[in-house]
Design a protein around this motif. Structure first.
Motif, PDB file in Angstrom:
ATOM      1  N   SER A 145      47.257   8.914  -4.576  1.00 51.95           N
ATOM      2  CA  SER A 145      46.288   7.818  -4.682  1.00 51.95           C
ATOM      3  C   SER A 145      46.179   7.019  -3.399  1.00 51.95           C
ATOM      4  O   SER A 145      45.213   6.281  -3.196  1.00 51.95           O
ATOM      5  CB  SER A 145      46.673   6.889  -5.836  1.00 51.95           C
ATOM      6  OG  SER A 145      47.911   6.259  -5.587  1.00 51.95           O
ATOM      7  N   VAL A 146      47.187   7.148  -2.517  1.00 55.50           N
ATOM      8  CA  VAL A 146      47.175   6.424  -1.241  1.00 55.50           C
ATOM      9  C   VAL A 146      46.584   7.283  -0.124  1.00 55.50           C
ATOM     10  O   VAL A 146      46.101   6.763   0.884  1.00 55.50           O
ATOM     11  CB  VAL A 146      48.611   5.981  -0.864  1.00 55.50           C
ATOM     12  CG1 VAL A 146      48.645   5.259   0.469  1.00 55.50           C
ATOM     13  CG2 VAL A 146      49.195   5.092  -1.957  1.00 55.50           C
ATOM     14  N   GLU A 161      43.815   9.305   0.217  1.00 54.21           N
ATOM     15  CA  GLU A 161      42.400   9.219   0.580  1.00 54.21           C
ATOM     16  C   GLU A 161      42.073   7.956   1.372  1.00 54.21           C
ATOM     17  O   GLU A 161      41.470   8.042   2.455  1.00 54.21           O
ATOM     18  CB  GLU A 161      41.525   9.311  -0.667  1.00 54.21           C
ATOM     19  CG  GLU A 161      40.020   9.288  -0.344  1.00 54.21           C
ATOM     20  CD  GLU A 161      39.144   9.381  -1.569  1.00 54.21           C
ATOM     21  OE1 GLU A 161      37.932   9.216  -1.443  1.00 54.21           O
ATOM     22  OE2 GLU A 161      39.689   9.615  -2.679  1.00 54.21           O
ATOM     23  N   PRO A 162      42.443   6.741   0.879  1.00 56.25           N
ATOM     24  CA  PRO A 162      42.167   5.560   1.704  1.00 56.25           C
ATOM     25  C   PRO A 162      42.908   5.574   3.034  1.00 56.25           C
ATOM     26  O   PRO A 162      42.417   5.030   4.028  1.00 56.25           O
ATOM     27  CB  PRO A 162      42.623   4.386   0.823  1.00 56.25           C
ATOM     28  CG  PRO A 162      43.470   4.985  -0.231  1.00 56.25           C
ATOM     29  CD  PRO A 162      42.991   6.372  -0.435  1.00 56.25           C
ATOM     30  N   LEU A 209      40.578  -1.028   2.214  1.00 59.19           N
ATOM     31  CA  LEU A 209      41.057   0.269   1.752  1.00 59.19           C
ATOM     32  C   LEU A 209      42.263   0.116   0.827  1.00 59.19           C
ATOM     33  O   LEU A 209      42.480   0.946  -0.056  1.00 59.19           O
ATOM     34  CB  LEU A 209      41.406   1.144   2.955  1.00 59.19           C
ATOM     35  CG  LEU A 209      40.195   1.489   3.833  1.00 59.19           C
ATOM     36  CD1 LEU A 209      40.631   2.259   5.076  1.00 59.19           C
ATOM     37  CD2 LEU A 209      39.174   2.311   3.043  1.00 59.19           C
ATOM     38  N   LEU A 210      43.049  -0.951   1.002  1.00 58.75           N
ATOM     39  CA  LEU A 210      44.120  -1.243   0.052  1.00 58.75           C
ATOM     40  C   LEU A 210      43.527  -1.548  -1.325  1.00 58.75           C
ATOM     41  O   LEU A 210      44.027  -1.064  -2.346  1.00 58.75           O
ATOM     42  CB  LEU A 210      44.949  -2.423   0.563  1.00 58.75           C
ATOM     43  CG  LEU A 210      46.324  -2.670  -0.083  1.00 58.75           C
ATOM     44  CD1 LEU A 210      47.181  -3.518   0.838  1.00 58.75           C
ATOM     45  CD2 LEU A 210      46.222  -3.336  -1.442  1.00 58.75           C
ATOM     46  N   THR A 246      40.703  -0.458  -2.381  1.00 57.85           N
ATOM     47  CA  THR A 246      40.178   0.822  -2.869  1.00 57.85           C
ATOM     48  C   THR A 246      41.287   1.666  -3.479  1.00 57.85           C
ATOM     49  O   THR A 246      41.085   2.326  -4.512  1.00 57.85           O
ATOM     50  CB  THR A 246      39.510   1.589  -1.718  1.00 57.85           C
ATOM     51  OG1 THR A 246      38.454   0.784  -1.170  1.00 57.85           O
ATOM     52  CG2 THR A 246      38.932   2.906  -2.199  1.00 57.85           C
ATOM     53  N   ALA A 247      42.470   1.662  -2.855  1.00 57.01           N
ATOM     54  CA  ALA A 247      43.598   2.426  -3.392  1.00 57.01           C
ATOM     55  C   ALA A 247      43.979   1.908  -4.778  1.00 57.01           C
ATOM     56  O   ALA A 247      44.224   2.698  -5.700  1.00 57.01           O
ATOM     57  CB  ALA A 247      44.794   2.332  -2.441  1.00 57.01           C
ATOM     58  N   ASN A 262      41.110   2.917  -7.273  1.00 56.19           N
ATOM     59  CA  ASN A 262      41.113   4.335  -7.616  1.00 56.19           C
ATOM     60  C   ASN A 262      42.260   4.689  -8.552  1.00 56.19           C
ATOM     61  O   ASN A 262      42.095   5.455  -9.512  1.00 56.19           O
ATOM     62  CB  ASN A 262      41.200   5.185  -6.349  1.00 56.19           C
ATOM     63  CG  ASN A 262      39.907   5.199  -5.566  1.00 56.19           C
ATOM     64  OD1 ASN A 262      38.842   4.883  -6.099  1.00 56.19           O
ATOM     65  ND2 ASN A 262      39.986   5.550  -4.306  1.00 56.19           N
ATOM     66  N   ALA A 263      43.439   4.136  -8.277  1.00 54.82           N
ATOM     67  CA  ALA A 263      44.601   4.436  -9.112  1.00 54.82           C
ATOM     68  C   ALA A 263      44.373   3.986 -10.545  1.00 54.82           C
ATOM     69  O   ALA A 263      44.646   4.728 -11.500  1.00 54.82           O
ATOM     70  CB  ALA A 263      45.841   3.757  -8.532  1.00 54.82           C
ATOM     71  N   SER A 267      50.283   1.577  -5.917  1.00 55.14           N
ATOM     72  CA  SER A 267      49.439   2.081  -4.829  1.00 55.14           C
ATOM     73  C   SER A 267      49.277   1.025  -3.742  1.00 55.14           C
ATOM     74  O   SER A 267      49.289   1.334  -2.549  1.00 55.14           O
ATOM     75  CB  SER A 267      48.066   2.499  -5.373  1.00 55.14           C
ATOM     76  OG  SER A 267      48.191   3.573  -6.276  1.00 55.14           O
ATOM     77  N   PHE A 277      50.394   1.398   0.170  1.00 54.90           N
ATOM     78  CA  PHE A 277      49.426   1.263   1.259  1.00 54.90           C
ATOM     79  C   PHE A 277      49.800   0.100   2.177  1.00 54.90           C
ATOM     80  O   PHE A 277      49.599   0.175   3.397  1.00 54.90           O
ATOM     81  CB  PHE A 277      48.018   1.058   0.702  1.00 54.90           C
ATOM     82  CG  PHE A 277      46.931   1.346   1.695  1.00 54.90           C
ATOM     83  CD1 PHE A 277      46.483   2.638   1.891  1.00 54.90           C
ATOM     84  CD2 PHE A 277      46.366   0.331   2.446  1.00 54.90           C
ATOM     85  CE1 PHE A 277      45.487   2.912   2.817  1.00 54.90           C
ATOM     86  CE2 PHE A 277      45.376   0.595   3.369  1.00 54.90           C
ATOM     87  CZ  PHE A 277      44.938   1.898   3.557  1.00 54.90           C
TER      88      PHE A 277
END
Length: 250
Positions: free
Chosen positions: A24-25, A27-28, A62-63, A65-66, A69-70, A117, A121
């Motif tokens: 989960s980490v 991609e970002p 992006l953190l 986003t992580a 997404n998770a 996540s 990150f």
């Protein structure tokens, strides 16, 4: 207590599949290295942001986003499997648990996944020299709140999915939200009408919240972000619990 038992059940399952937490980490992180650091070498310092470098600006987004997404992956893909394929929910409801407990458990697990996540990150950000202040540690509970809010939204969405093909609609919404929620550039580049739409998306206040704590810029936007995530997450939880009851209790 029933919700805590559900979260503990997921922890027991995932202790053998910890690689999913790492994934989960990834991609970002790739976005951070390619756009944040790579393009950041061309951008330099952003004007009007008190000497903030481009990687420092992009990393908190992006953190967020992580964490998003998770949580969404858990409360859509995994929850759909638990509901329709494994019949986990039906088995749990044979105990004194209720559909409200199920919803709280799923959302709590989404919060835990968001925090895990986010912590991973944040560690990467620190290793890359993108953490300015100890206040950035608040990013972990902030990521948990983001996970809870998106977990509630994901769970609510999952209750409307008819089959696996419908999951494409989730990505059709999440990808544009990720790209246009001021992730890679300030919202001021948009016309005022578009700014209103972007501010209404749940990822935008999430990014605002994490930029505030990681860049030590505590202000009014953080208050709005906290209120937004709590209210939207709470409403989504109530609706998701009602939808689960309609699906499971006959």
């Amino acid at each position: 207590m029933a919700a805590l038992a559900f979260i503990n059940r997921n922890l027991l399952v995932y202790r053998h599949t910890w690689g999913i937490l790492v994934a989960s980490v990834v991609e970002p992180l790739l976005y951070l290295l390619s756009i944040g650091v790579g393009v950041g070498q061309l951008v330099g310092t952003l004007p009007g942001l008190h000497g903030v470098s481009y990687p420092e600006y992009v990393a908190p987004a992006l953190l967020a986003t992580a964490a998003m997404n998770a949580a969404v992956n858990e409360t859509t893909f995994s929850a759909y499997t638990r509901l329709h394929e494994e019949n986990v929910y039906a088995a749990i409801l044979r105990t004194p648990s209720t559909t409200a407990d199920l919803a709280i458990g799923e959302i709590g697990w989404g919060a835990a996944r968001g925090a895990l996540s986010g912590a991973g990150f944040l560690a990467v950000m620190a290793a890359l020299g993108l953490v300015r202040t100890p206040v950035a540690l608040l990013a972990v509970p902030a990521a948990a709140l983001i996970g809870a809010s998106f977990g509630a939204l994901g769970l609510l969405t999952m209750t409307f999915l008819r089959n696996w093909h419908d999951f494409q609609m989730i990505q059709l919404f999440m990808l544009p939200m990720f790209l246009f929620s001021a992730t890679f550039y300030p919202i001021t580049v948009y016309p005022p009408a578009i700014q209103i739409v972007v501010r209404a998306l749940p990822l935008y206040p999430s990014i605002d919240l994490l930029r505030g704590v990681t860049l030590d810029d505590i202000g009014a936007p953080i208050g709005y972000a906290l209120a937004y995530l709590v209210v939207v997450g709470g409403i989504a939880w109530l609706l998701a619990a009602r939808r689960l009851r309609a699906l499971l209790v006959r």
